[in-house]
Design a protein around this motif. Structure first.
Motif, short mmCIF file in Angstrom:
data_model
loop_
_atom_site.label_atom_id
_atom_site.label_comp_id
_atom_site.label_asym_id
_atom_site.label_seq_id
_atom_site.Cartn_x
_atom_site.Cartn_y
_atom_site.Cartn_z
N VAL A 222 0.85 -1.19 0.00
CA VAL A 222 0.00 0.00 0.00
C VAL A 222 0.88 1.24 0.00
CG1 VAL A 222 -1.93 1.16 1.13
CG2 VAL A 222 -1.62 -1.32 1.42
N ILE A 247 -7.36 0.57 1.66
CA ILE A 247 -7.26 -0.87 1.91
C ILE A 247 -7.86 -1.15 3.28
CG2 ILE A 247 -5.71 -2.83 2.15
CD1 ILE A 247 -5.98 -1.72 -0.69
N HIS A 263 3.66 -1.56 3.74
CA HIS A 263 3.50 -0.12 3.55
C HIS A 263 4.86 0.51 3.79
CE1 HIS A 263 2.26 4.03 3.84
NE2 HIS A 263 0.98 3.72 3.69
N GLU A 272 -5.13 5.82 2.93
CA GLU A 272 -4.80 4.70 2.05
C GLU A 272 -4.88 3.34 2.75
OE1 GLU A 272 -0.71 5.95 3.65
OE2 GLU A 272 -2.34 7.04 2.67
N ILE A 273 -4.91 3.33 4.08
CA ILE A 273 -4.97 2.06 4.81
C ILE A 273 -5.72 2.28 6.12
CG2 ILE A 273 -2.76 2.45 5.97
CD1 ILE A 273 -2.23 -0.58 5.69
#
Length: 310
Positions: A222, A247, A263, A272-273
């Motif tokens: 990620v 994600i 990551h 993003e996560i």
């Protein structure tokens, strides 16, 4: 084969065998990192300069620790407090550091090609710690190392790299290393953050469909949304990005059951996560940091004290 290069500038120029040499050397270096007394005399008397024109936590500090664990003398140049702010050029700064007895310059710079520029002009070894949107080779190597330690192999893995592909030097180093070691790479992100030309590299596919990228994936790497590099209009908002591209545990359900999540850091949790994924058993994010010290020890050893000198 042994190691014969003076510099480490990118994974694009390395052969499969050269990448394997670094990963195998990092195996033994990790043993040093995890034992009670983290010190060997291998690089005693060598001098390593960390010259970072961009901010860094993991990369700069892990290079510092890597050098110290190998008994090198490590100097961190505070660019903001140096003659750079008085107008001194990159080359003049590097040459002045070299004649102080520097054996290796670790450089991070916002301009792509800056490490290559120095490598052609310095006798000291030059290590690329990230240049513009070009490459971040030691991050790529530590990602490969983490995958191999957790999966036992690289060849045959399906690796999904998700997020801001366009601005990511991490994605580029990853795809060069992964394809040379036989992995299948899928690059995925919003079309405005994609680099479609990378899909022309053998072994790499590009898609804007997240479920397609994640389906059957063995590893999901990620990428951080690089807000400092973003132009207006590349995506509506961070909330919208997380809604469609973040994600989460639910989205990982289409991956293989033993999927590994990576990551490069720093993480933008909730963008993003999700925290649930970042802190899950599937995550090897903290393991990457430990492995980063081992990989950078291996690079310093090979450039300054190992195969080339022998």
């Amino acid at each position: 084969m042994g190691w014969k290069r003076k510099d480490l500038l990118g994974l694009q120029e390395l052969s499969r065998d050269e990448i394997e040499v670094i990963l195998e050397t990092a195996d033994s270096m990790r043993d040093i990192v995890t034992r009670p007394i983290k010190k060997v005399p291998t690089l005693r008397g060598k001098v390593v300069m960390n010259l970072f024109y961009e901010n860094s936590t993991r990369t700069r500090n892990s290079f510092e620790l890597a050098g110290k664990y190998l008994s090198a003398d490590v100097v961190n140049v505070a660019v903001a407090a140096s003659s750079v702010v008085k107008g001194e050029t990159l080359l003049d700064t590097a040459r002045n550091l070299e004649v102080m007895g520097t054996d290796a310059v670790v450089i991070r710079h916002s301009s792509g090609g800056a490490p290559h520029f120095l490598a052609q002009r310095l006798q000291a070894s030059v290590i690329n710690a990230g240049d513009g949107m070009h490459e971040h080779p030691t991050q790529g190597l530590l990602d490969l190392f983490t995958m191999r330690r957790n999966k036992g192999r690289i060849a045959g893995l399906k690796v999904a790299i998700v997020g801001d592909i366009y601005h990511s030097r991490v994605a580029r180093s990853n795809l060069w290393g992964l394809t040379k070691l036989g992995a299948e790479v899928v690059l995925c992100g919003p079309t405005t953050l994609m680099a479609p030309e990378l899909g022309e590299i053998p072994g790499v596919t590009v898609t804007d469909k997240l479920e397609e990228a994640l389906e059957g994936a063995d590893v999901v790497n990620v990428l951080r949304i690089q807000l400092e590099r973003q132009e207006k209009g590349l995506f509506p908002s961070t909330r919208e990005y997380h809604r469609f591209w973040g994600i989460t545990s639910d989205r990982l359900a289409v991956c293989n059951d033993d999927v590994l999540v990576l990551h490069p850091g720093p993480m933008n949790r909730g963008i993003e996560i999700s925290s649930a994924v970042a802190d899950s058993e599937q995550s090897a994010i903290l393991d990457q940091v430990t492995n980063g010290v081992a990989v950078r020890m291996a690079v310093l050893y090979l450039l300054l004290g190992g195969e080339r000198e022998a």
